[in-house]
Design a protein around this motif. Structure first.
Motif, PDB file in Angstrom:
ATOM      1  N   PHE A 179       0.613  -1.065   0.158  1.00 42.55           N
ATOM      2  CA  PHE A 179      -0.180  -0.391   0.420  1.00 42.55           C
ATOM      3  C   PHE A 179       1.140   1.163  -0.245  1.00 42.55           C
ATOM      4  CE2 PHE A 179      -2.918   3.131   1.322  1.00 42.55           C
ATOM      5  CZ  PHE A 179      -4.367   2.394   1.308  1.00 42.55           C
ATOM      6  N   PHE A 180       0.621   2.120  -0.799  1.00 36.46           N
ATOM      7  CA  PHE A 180       1.432   2.968  -0.731  1.00 36.46           C
ATOM      8  C   PHE A 180       1.659   4.025   0.918  1.00 36.46           C
ATOM      9  CE2 PHE A 180      -1.104   7.121  -1.075  1.00 36.46           C
ATOM     10  CZ  PHE A 180      -2.376   7.225  -1.160  1.00 36.46           C
ATOM     11  N   ALA A 181       2.936   4.602   1.106  1.00 39.20           N
ATOM     12  CA  ALA A 181       2.998   5.345   1.967  1.00 39.20           C
ATOM     13  C   ALA A 181       2.984   7.518   1.172  1.00 39.20           C
ATOM     14  CB  ALA A 181       3.941   5.108   2.903  1.00 39.20           C
ATOM     15  N   THR A 207     -10.899   3.140  -0.893  1.00 37.48           N
ATOM     16  CA  THR A 207     -10.241   3.370  -2.341  1.00 37.48           C
ATOM     17  C   THR A 207      -8.867   4.793  -1.634  1.00 37.48           C
ATOM     18  OG1 THR A 207      -9.834   2.324  -4.213  1.00 37.48           O
ATOM     19  CG2 THR A 207      -8.538   3.506  -4.006  1.00 37.48           C
ATOM     20  N   LEU A 208      -7.833   4.669  -1.506  1.00 37.80           N
ATOM     21  CA  LEU A 208      -7.644   5.954  -0.891  1.00 37.80           C
ATOM     22  C   LEU A 208      -6.167   6.700  -2.200  1.00 37.80           C
ATOM     23  CD1 LEU A 208      -5.775   6.408   2.952  1.00 37.80           C
ATOM     24  CD2 LEU A 208      -7.478   7.984   1.457  1.00 37.80           C
ATOM     25  N   GLN A 209      -6.571   7.809  -2.676  1.00 38.47           N
ATOM     26  CA  GLN A 209      -5.123   8.270  -3.722  1.00 38.47           C
ATOM     27  C   GLN A 209      -5.424   9.796  -3.254  1.00 38.47           C
ATOM     28  OE1 GLN A 209      -5.723   8.931  -9.137  1.00 38.47           O
ATOM     29  NE2 GLN A 209      -7.234   8.235  -7.496  1.00 38.47           N
ATOM     30  N   ALA A 226       1.271   2.341  12.482  1.00 33.66           N
ATOM     31  CA  ALA A 226       1.926   3.247  12.314  1.00 33.66           C
ATOM     32  C   ALA A 226       2.085   3.693  11.293  1.00 33.66           C
ATOM     33  CB  ALA A 226       3.306   3.583  13.320  1.00 33.66           C
ATOM     34  N   LEU A 227       2.982   3.299  10.409  1.00 29.99           N
ATOM     35  CA  LEU A 227       2.756   3.630   9.052  1.00 29.99           C
ATOM     36  C   LEU A 227       1.560   4.140   8.568  1.00 29.99           C
ATOM     37  CD1 LEU A 227       5.059   4.185   6.611  1.00 29.99           C
ATOM     38  CD2 LEU A 227       4.746   2.537   6.062  1.00 29.99           C
ATOM     39  N   HIS A 228       0.733   3.827   8.601  1.00 29.13           N
ATOM     40  CA  HIS A 228      -1.181   4.268   7.509  1.00 29.13           C
ATOM     41  C   HIS A 228      -1.796   5.383   8.828  1.00 29.13           C
ATOM     42  CE1 HIS A 228       0.537   2.554   4.344  1.00 29.13           C
ATOM     43  NE2 HIS A 228       0.973   1.821   4.963  1.00 29.13           N
ATOM     44  N   GLY A 229      -1.042   5.350  10.018  1.00 33.62           N
ATOM     45  CA  GLY A 229      -1.724   6.662  10.510  1.00 33.62           C
ATOM     46  C   GLY A 229      -2.434   5.780  12.155  1.00 33.62           C
ATOM     47  N   LYS A 256      -3.983  10.980   9.151  1.00 30.00           N
ATOM     48  CA  LYS A 256      -3.366  10.231  10.202  1.00 30.00           C
ATOM     49  C   LYS A 256      -3.199  10.449  11.719  1.00 30.00           C
ATOM     50  CE  LYS A 256      -0.797   9.003   7.007  1.00 30.00           C
ATOM     51  NZ  LYS A 256       0.806   8.406   5.695  1.00 30.00           N
ATOM     52  N   TRP A 257      -2.847   9.612  12.538  1.00 35.64           N
ATOM     53  CA  TRP A 257      -2.219  10.087  14.261  1.00 35.64           C
ATOM     54  C   TRP A 257      -3.325  11.084  14.845  1.00 35.64           C
ATOM     55  CZ3 TRP A 257       1.638  11.300   9.983  1.00 35.64           C
ATOM     56  CH2 TRP A 257       2.048   9.573   9.469  1.00 35.64           C
ATOM     57  N   LEU A 258      -4.385  10.818  14.649  1.00 40.25           N
ATOM     58  CA  LEU A 258      -5.623  11.732  14.611  1.00 40.25           C
ATOM     59  C   LEU A 258      -4.956  11.747  17.204  1.00 40.25           C
ATOM     60  CD1 LEU A 258      -8.886  10.946  13.807  1.00 40.25           C
ATOM     61  CD2 LEU A 258      -7.690  12.853  12.728  1.00 40.25           C
TER      62      LEU A 258
END
Ligand SMILES: Nc1nc2c(c(=O)[nH]1)N[C@H]1C(S)=C(S)[C@@H](COP(=O)(O)O)O[C@H]1N2
Ligand SMILES: [Mo]
Length: 374
Positions: free
Chosen positions: A37-39, A84-86, A192-195, A212-214
């Protein structure tokens, strides 16, 4: 953080990690595995202890809330969404000339991914806080520290600027049933990488709004004053550049546009003569209804098949659409092209020029690809 990703991951920057999978891999599965998954990160990944983590909900609400992850998971029903996140910068490389390289992440078409997310409906949590009548926007703030990027950004920064990444969405979108406070991704706790432990997930909007990381959600009459809402993630007419830009005059990005991308054959690949499978993805703010492919640079078109390869998932209006077709091309050089339409009748411009903008967002003209058939 690169160790969290597949060996073929295209790393644009390692610290913080910005990258995505090669297109053949991206097209291989309807649900993108987390390690592919893209970061997209504007700052180093913050360290957060899920045990002491608290989300604050404040502003124009009757009852400000402070919620632990356990509170969220216990007090609100859990929902799953295939979304889908873009990134707004997807396809940026197609508009960059040499002089512009290095200014922002030079995304190919890999700044996109489709996952099964799990979380509480934001609407349920906001109902517990009780929005006041003046609430019109929901601002979200992350726990990351973007000071380094804010210092080098061409935008003027003031001392009042929040150091975390933030953004806002209209209250109606915050209350829509698709919008989640997500704590799970592809059947595991949100990495963690995705929030992780908690991110906002805003289906149908640019990835940047899925903060991310709200740390904090604030209801207010106006959109967020955070740099990434007030100045960044805006598009300007082609004549505007870094020297003459007035940041506040740009069009603030929210809902996605129609985009379609050729994943197979992979870029640079030569094809043998005979039947040739052309395949890719398409996405918009609304479901994709038509995808067309051309092998002669856009003079003639044929409809592609929209595959229902949802791998057991019920179809999701917020997920991308996979398309494919088989072409029989004579030996020689061909120019492949793809274009799509969504259920609201939105389509794509033929050329880059009218949509060119110096920040490189919303690149969505017909994608063209040179192909040699042997
Ligand atoms: N706190 C915070 N949230 C963020 C970002 C960020 O840098 N910090 N990047 C945003 C952008 S620009 C995108 S495209 C998505 C990417 O999500 P992903 O890294 O999980 O793919 O997260 C968004 N949320
Ligand atoms: Mo993004």
């Amino acid at each position: 953080m690169t160790d969290k990703k597949d060996g073929r991951f295209i790393v644009h920057t390692a610290e913080p990690l910005n990258g995505g999978p090669p297109l053949d891999q991206l097209r291989a599965s309807f649900l993108t595995p987390t390690e592919r998954f893209f970061a997209r990160n504007h700052a180093p990944i913050p360290e957060i202890d899920p045990a002491t983590f608290r989300l604050a909900i404040d502003g124009a609400v009757k009852r400000p809330l402070l919620l632990s992850l356990a509170d969220l998971q216990r007090d609100f029903p859990s929902h799953e969404r295939v979304v889908t996140l873009q990134c707004a910068g997807n396809r940026r490389a197609e508009m960059l000339d040499e002089g512009q390289r290095g200014q922002s992440v030079p995304w190919g078409s890999e700044a996109i991914g489709n996952a099964r997310w799990q979380g509480a409906r934001l609407a349920d949590v906001l109902a517990a806080a009780g929005p006041l009548p003046e609430a019109a926007h929901l601002s979200a703030l992350g726990l990351d520290d973007c000071t380094a990027e804010l210092k080098t950004s061409s935008a003027e920064t003031d001392d009042e600027q929040e150091k975390g990444f933030g953004g806002s969405i209209p209250l109606a979108k915050a209350l829509a049933p698709e919008t989640l406070l997500a704590y799970g991704m592809n059947g595991a706790p949100l990495p963690a990488l995705h929030g992780g432990p908690l991110r906002l997930l805003v289906p149908g909007y640019i990835g940047a709004r899925s903060v991310k990381w709200l740390a904090r959600l604030t209801l207010a009459a106006t959109p967020s004053a955070n740099h990434y809402q007030a100045r960044s993630y805006r598009v300007f007419p082609p004549a505007v550049n870094a020297r003459n830009v007035v940041w506040e005059e740009g069009e603030s990005l929210g809902p996605l546009w129609v985009n379609s991308v050729i994943c197979l054959p992979a870029p640079g690949q030569t094809a043998p003569a005979g039947p040739l499978r052309i395949a890719g993805y398409a996405q918009s703010r609304a479901p994709i209804v038509t995808v067309e492919v051309s092998a002669d640079g856009g003079q003639s078109w044929r409809a592609a098949a929209l595959t229902e390869a949802t791998q057991g998932e019920p179809p999701s209006p917020w997920a991308w659409c996979f398309w494919e077709t088989t072409l029989h091309l004579p030996p020689g050089e061909h120019e492949l092209c793809v274009r799509a339409w969504d259920a609201e009748g939105n389509g794509q411009p033929a050329d880059l020029a009218p949509t060119w903008n110096f920040k490189g967002y919303r690149i969505h003209h017909w994608q063209r690809r040179r192909l040699i058939v042997e």
